[in-house]
Design a protein around this motif. Structure first.
Motif, PDB file in Angstrom:
ATOM      1  N   LEU A 235       0.854  -1.180   0.000  1.00 27.69           N
ATOM      2  CA  LEU A 235       0.000   0.000   0.000  1.00 27.69           C
ATOM      3  C   LEU A 235       0.893   1.234   0.000  1.00 27.69           C
ATOM      4  N   ILE A 236       0.482   2.241  -0.741  1.00 27.90           N
ATOM      5  CA  ILE A 236       1.261   3.477  -0.815  1.00 27.90           C
ATOM      6  C   ILE A 236       0.429   4.613  -0.246  1.00 27.90           C
ATOM      7  N   HIS A 237       0.978   5.274   0.766  1.00 27.13           N
ATOM      8  CA  HIS A 237       0.330   6.427   1.393  1.00 27.13           C
ATOM      9  C   HIS A 237       1.017   7.695   0.881  1.00 27.13           C
ATOM     10  N   MET A 238       0.230   8.632   0.375  1.00 28.69           N
ATOM     11  CA  MET A 238       0.798   9.872  -0.147  1.00 28.69           C
ATOM     12  C   MET A 238      -0.015  11.079   0.299  1.00 28.69           C
ATOM     13  N   LYS A 239       0.681  12.225   0.335  1.00 27.53           N
ATOM     14  CA  LYS A 239       0.016  13.487   0.672  1.00 27.53           C
ATOM     15  C   LYS A 239       0.616  14.595  -0.176  1.00 27.53           C
ATOM     16  N   PHE A 240      -0.262  15.406  -0.769  1.00 27.89           N
ATOM     17  CA  PHE A 240       0.184  16.506  -1.630  1.00 27.89           C
ATOM     18  C   PHE A 240      -0.450  17.824  -1.188  1.00 27.89           C
ATOM     19  N   ASP A 241       0.297  18.899  -1.414  1.00 28.56           N
ATOM     20  CA  ASP A 241      -0.210  20.257  -1.255  1.00 28.56           C
ATOM     21  C   ASP A 241      -0.103  20.972  -2.597  1.00 28.56           C
ATOM     22  N   GLY A 242      -0.940  21.990  -2.782  1.00 27.13           N
ATOM     23  CA  GLY A 242      -0.826  22.854  -3.951  1.00 27.13           C
ATOM     24  C   GLY A 242      -0.336  24.234  -3.529  1.00 27.13           C
ATOM     25  N   GLN A 243       0.396  24.872  -4.413  1.00 27.02           N
ATOM     26  CA  GLN A 243       0.911  26.220  -4.105  1.00 27.02           C
ATOM     27  C   GLN A 243       0.719  27.139  -5.301  1.00 27.02           C
ATOM     28  N   LYS A 244       0.090  28.276  -5.031  1.00 25.34           N
ATOM     29  CA  LYS A 244      -0.070  29.344  -6.033  1.00 25.34           C
ATOM     30  C   LYS A 244      -0.693  28.828  -7.331  1.00 25.34           C
ATOM     31  N   LEU A 245      -1.753  28.069  -7.193  1.00 24.65           N
ATOM     32  CA  LEU A 245      -2.438  27.560  -8.373  1.00 24.65           C
ATOM     33  C   LEU A 245      -3.166  28.698  -9.095  1.00 24.65           C
ATOM     34  N   ASP A 246      -3.301  28.557 -10.398  1.00 24.68           N
ATOM     35  CA  ASP A 246      -4.014  29.577 -11.171  1.00 24.68           C
ATOM     36  C   ASP A 246      -5.462  29.672 -10.706  1.00 24.68           C
ATOM     37  N   ASN A 247      -5.960  30.883 -10.757  1.00 25.68           N
ATOM     38  CA  ASN A 247      -7.359  31.103 -10.416  1.00 25.68           C
ATOM     39  C   ASN A 247      -8.201  31.039 -11.687  1.00 25.68           C
ATOM     40  N   LYS A 248      -9.139  30.117 -11.702  1.00 26.03           N
ATOM     41  CA  LYS A 248      -9.972  29.909 -12.885  1.00 26.03           C
ATOM     42  C   LYS A 248     -11.378  30.507 -12.734  1.00 26.03           C
ATOM     43  N   ASP A 249     -11.658  31.076 -11.574  1.00 25.98           N
ATOM     44  CA  ASP A 249     -13.003  31.587 -11.313  1.00 25.98           C
ATOM     45  C   ASP A 249     -13.014  33.116 -11.344  1.00 25.98           C
ATOM     46  N   PHE A 250     -14.065  33.690 -11.927  1.00 30.45           N
ATOM     47  CA  PHE A 250     -14.209  35.146 -11.942  1.00 30.45           C
ATOM     48  C   PHE A 250     -14.611  35.666 -10.571  1.00 30.45           C
ATOM     49  N   PHE A 251     -15.467  34.898  -9.905  1.00 33.31           N
ATOM     50  CA  PHE A 251     -15.914  35.306  -8.575  1.00 33.31           C
ATOM     51  C   PHE A 251     -15.382  34.285  -7.577  1.00 33.31           C
ATOM     52  N   GLY A 252     -14.523  34.685  -6.699  1.00 31.50           N
ATOM     53  CA  GLY A 252     -13.911  33.767  -5.755  1.00 31.50           C
ATOM     54  C   GLY A 252     -12.644  33.160  -6.326  1.00 31.50           C
ATOM     55  N   LYS A 253     -12.235  32.044  -5.743  1.00 29.62           N
ATOM     56  CA  LYS A 253     -11.000  31.374  -6.148  1.00 29.62           C
ATOM     57  C   LYS A 253     -11.314  29.968  -6.665  1.00 29.62           C
ATOM     58  N   SER A 254     -10.316  29.364  -7.270  1.00 30.44           N
ATOM     59  CA  SER A 254     -10.485  28.010  -7.804  1.00 30.44           C
ATOM     60  C   SER A 254     -10.830  27.028  -6.695  1.00 30.44           C
ATOM     61  N   ASP A 255     -11.515  25.951  -7.090  1.00 29.57           N
ATOM     62  CA  ASP A 255     -11.855  24.848  -6.185  1.00 29.57           C
ATOM     63  C   ASP A 255     -11.082  23.617  -6.671  1.00 29.57           C
ATOM     64  N   PRO A 256      -9.808  23.489  -6.306  1.00 28.26           N
ATOM     65  CA  PRO A 256      -8.933  22.507  -6.949  1.00 28.26           C
ATOM     66  C   PRO A 256      -9.061  21.077  -6.414  1.00 28.26           C
ATOM     67  N   TYR A 257      -8.848  20.144  -7.333  1.00 25.17           N
ATOM     68  CA  TYR A 257      -8.658  18.736  -7.009  1.00 25.17           C
ATOM     69  C   TYR A 257      -7.696  18.172  -8.047  1.00 25.17           C
ATOM     70  N   PHE A 258      -7.154  16.981  -7.787  1.00 27.63           N
ATOM     71  CA  PHE A 258      -6.234  16.399  -8.775  1.00 27.63           C
ATOM     72  C   PHE A 258      -6.587  14.935  -9.039  1.00 27.63           C
ATOM     73  N   GLU A 259      -6.182  14.506 -10.233  1.00 28.01           N
ATOM     74  CA  GLU A 259      -6.343  13.117 -10.644  1.00 28.01           C
ATOM     75  C   GLU A 259      -4.978  12.524 -10.961  1.00 28.01           C
ATOM     76  N   ILE A 260      -4.837  11.235 -10.655  1.00 30.63           N
ATOM     77  CA  ILE A 260      -3.648  10.491 -11.068  1.00 30.63           C
ATOM     78  C   ILE A 260      -4.092   9.446 -12.077  1.00 30.63           C
ATOM     79  N   SER A 261      -3.404   9.400 -13.200  1.00 29.09           N
ATOM     80  CA  SER A 261      -3.691   8.406 -14.235  1.00 29.09           C
ATOM     81  C   SER A 261      -2.412   7.649 -14.555  1.00 29.09           C
TER      82      SER A 261
END
Length: 539
Positions: free
Chosen positions: A147-173
């Motif tokens: 089993l592999i346990h991992m933890k990630f953080d995001g830093q200074k992600l682009d803002n894709k929303d006009f009102f408010g900030k992005s609601d980020p998630y990530f996928e691994i493929s």
């Protein structure tokens, strides 16, 4: 995963490779002036036809020995969902002839591979037909179970929303041989945050990269939109080998948005960073290791005796007892599943229940009665005992209704609850039914409560009713919930028997058993893992 032998142009199904070792004691002596020179030959059953055996392999010959310990092993695939019948035959080799009938036969023993695996904690021993004993040891060959346990953080992600900030998630493929990618993990969404801190997650190594540490892994970071048109923030590629170097500068990744880079040219740097904060590999015990550590699988059958099945004397009834001996759908389901499960139960004594009938002597309606119709004798001996008790009930009860599942689920749950802190026993309830559940909400509640117990429920639908509601219970499309509570894990497997009909209205019992039992090993391991239980050392 152990990939097994590479065969160009061939095909194979995923399985666990096991290595089988054999030894014998006190063999018959067929030589006049010396002792026998024994070889052990392993046969596997090719079909359900009695006597249809195929030679799998032979050990070396041990000279002048009546208690041989052969060094050559048999390596074969072990599949929990199949009943793999084996025959060990011992011969006294008197010449160089490869034909077995040219040598003296010293005895044989038949069993299933499941029986061998289930008894590894105490050793598998059988008497040979012509005297002496054979000892069989089987062990899982190494495979990637981590089993592999991992933890990630995001830093200074682009803002894709006009009102408010992005609601980020990530996928691994992971990359496929067809040059495309398959999603293997999706994180939770962090609302309105350009510096998200995602929760630690756990994934099997074989799910992530199928044991190939250099397999390309693609990470895509998105901004979740309520309309489903999630905006890509950026992507990057890496592999498990690099990730295992741990937190540090090598595992800080620039998220690149190719469209944005083409548009901005040299001014474009990246669309934010994804930073590995933690990674850890943990051994992941297999179902086989728990079985070899002495885990007992307890099998209970519950049969639907509601009136919608039709009168047993009617040839159209699902409970019809055909004078020709042809099994009805209930018998087919009992045999298909029971013949495999029984190998993992040491005493082969099974409690068997009925529901939805009026029972003797008063004719009261019962949703939880023993098939023996004798509360002092709840157990049936083997599959034959189950079928005998099934026919006893069929001849003595009145099919009635309604179709209530919760009483039999709660019945087994009471026994499973005793072992909630003890990993020595696991319970499997097989429910065979023809129709729509009447107490659907109560059944959902019972299953949610049972999801924290060492217990799985198999539902086999017979007949031609609409079983769409059963898919909700199965949990494959989402966690089962009841009255605001969610199931701790998926414990239900539903299968429609009619999908396994062959030409001539015969049932493919092997494929049925595979479909019904394929999820049991992972459900057992899930419960053990959730409760922190590791396989016990062999006795």
């Amino acid at each position: 995963m152990n990939l097994g032998t590479f065969v160009p142009g061939g095909a194979s199904a995923p399985a666990t490779e096991v290595e089988i070792s054999v030894r014998c004691e006190e063999l018959a002596n067929c030589d006049l002036t010396s002792k026998s020179d024994p070889t052990c030959v392993l046969f596997v059953q090719r079909s359900n036809k009695p006597g249809d055996w195929a030679e799998f392999g032979r050990t070396e010959k041990i000279q002048d020995c009546l208690s041989p310990r052969w060094g050559k092993k048999f390596v074969m695939d072990y599949r929990f969902e199949e009943r793999q019948l084996l025959k060990f035959a011992v011969y006294d080799i008197d010449s160089s002839s490869a034909k077995l009938d040219a040598h003296d036969f010293l005895g044989e023993a038949e069993c299933s591979l499941g029986e061998i695996m289930a008894q590894q904690s105490k050793g598998f021993v059988r008497k040979l037909t012509k005297g002496g004993k054979i000892h069989v040891h089987a062990e899982e060959l190494s495979s990637n179970k981590d089993l592999i346990h991992m933890k990630f953080d995001g830093q200074k992600l682009d803002n894709k929303d006009f009102f408010g900030k992005s609601d980020p998630y990530f996928e691994i493929s992971r990359a496929n041989e067809s040059n495309d990618f398959s999603v293997v993990f999706r994180s939770e969404v962090i609302q309105n945050n350009l510096n998200p801190v995602w929760k630690q997650f756990t994934i099997e190594g074989r799910t992530l990269c199928n044991g190939d540490y250099d397999r390309t892994l693609k990470f895509d970071v998105f901004d979740k939109d309520n309309d489903g048109s999630h905006d890509l923030i950026g992507s990057f590629q890496t592999n498990l080998r690099k990730l295992l170097k741990g937190a540090g500068s090598e595992n800080v990744y620039e998220c690149i948005n190719e469209k944005k880079r083409k548009k901005k040219g040299a001014k474009y740097k990246h669309s934010g960073l994804l930073v590995l904060k933690q990674i850890q590999i943990e051994p992941n015990p297999s179902f086989l290791e728990y079985i070899q550590g002495g885990l007992q699988v307890n099998f209970t059958v519950a049969i639907d005796f509601t009136g919608s099945n039709g009168r047993p004397s009617d040839p159209n009834s699902l409970h019809y007892r055909d004078p020709t001996g042809r099994p009805n759908q209930y018998v087919t389901a009992i045999q298909s599943v029971g013949e495999i499960i029984q190998d993992y139960d040491s005493d082969k004594q099974f409690p068997c229940l009925g529901f939805g009938a009026r029972i003797p002597p008063t004719g009261e309606v019962s949703h939880e009665f023993f098939l023996t119709l004798d509360p002092s004798k709840p157990f049936c001996a083997g599959i034959e005992g189950i079928l005998s008790s099934y026919y006893t009930s069929l001849n003595n009860v009145q099919l009635y209704g309604p179709t209530n599942f919760s009483p039999v689920i709660n019945h087994v749950a009471k026994f499973a609850q005793v072992y909630q802190q003890d990993p020595s026993n696991y319970f499997i309830l097989l429910i065979i039914t023809d129709g729509i559940i009447t107490d659907f909400e109560e059944t959902k509640a019972a299953l949610v409560n049972a999801s924290s117990l060492p217990m799985s429920v198999i539902i086999v639908g017979v007949g031609n009713e609409d079983f769409s509601a059963m898919e909700v219970l199965d949990g494959d499309s989402g966690r089962l919930q009841s009255r605001g509570s969610f199931a701790k894990r998926d414990i239900v497997q539903f299968v429609e028997l009619r999908k396994f009909v062959q030409s001539g209205q015969r049932w493919n019992k092997e494929l049925l058993a595979k479909a019904v039992l394929a999820e049991i090993p992972s459900q057992v391991c899930s419960w053990m893992k959730t409760n922190g239980f590791k396989p016990r050392p062999r006795a």
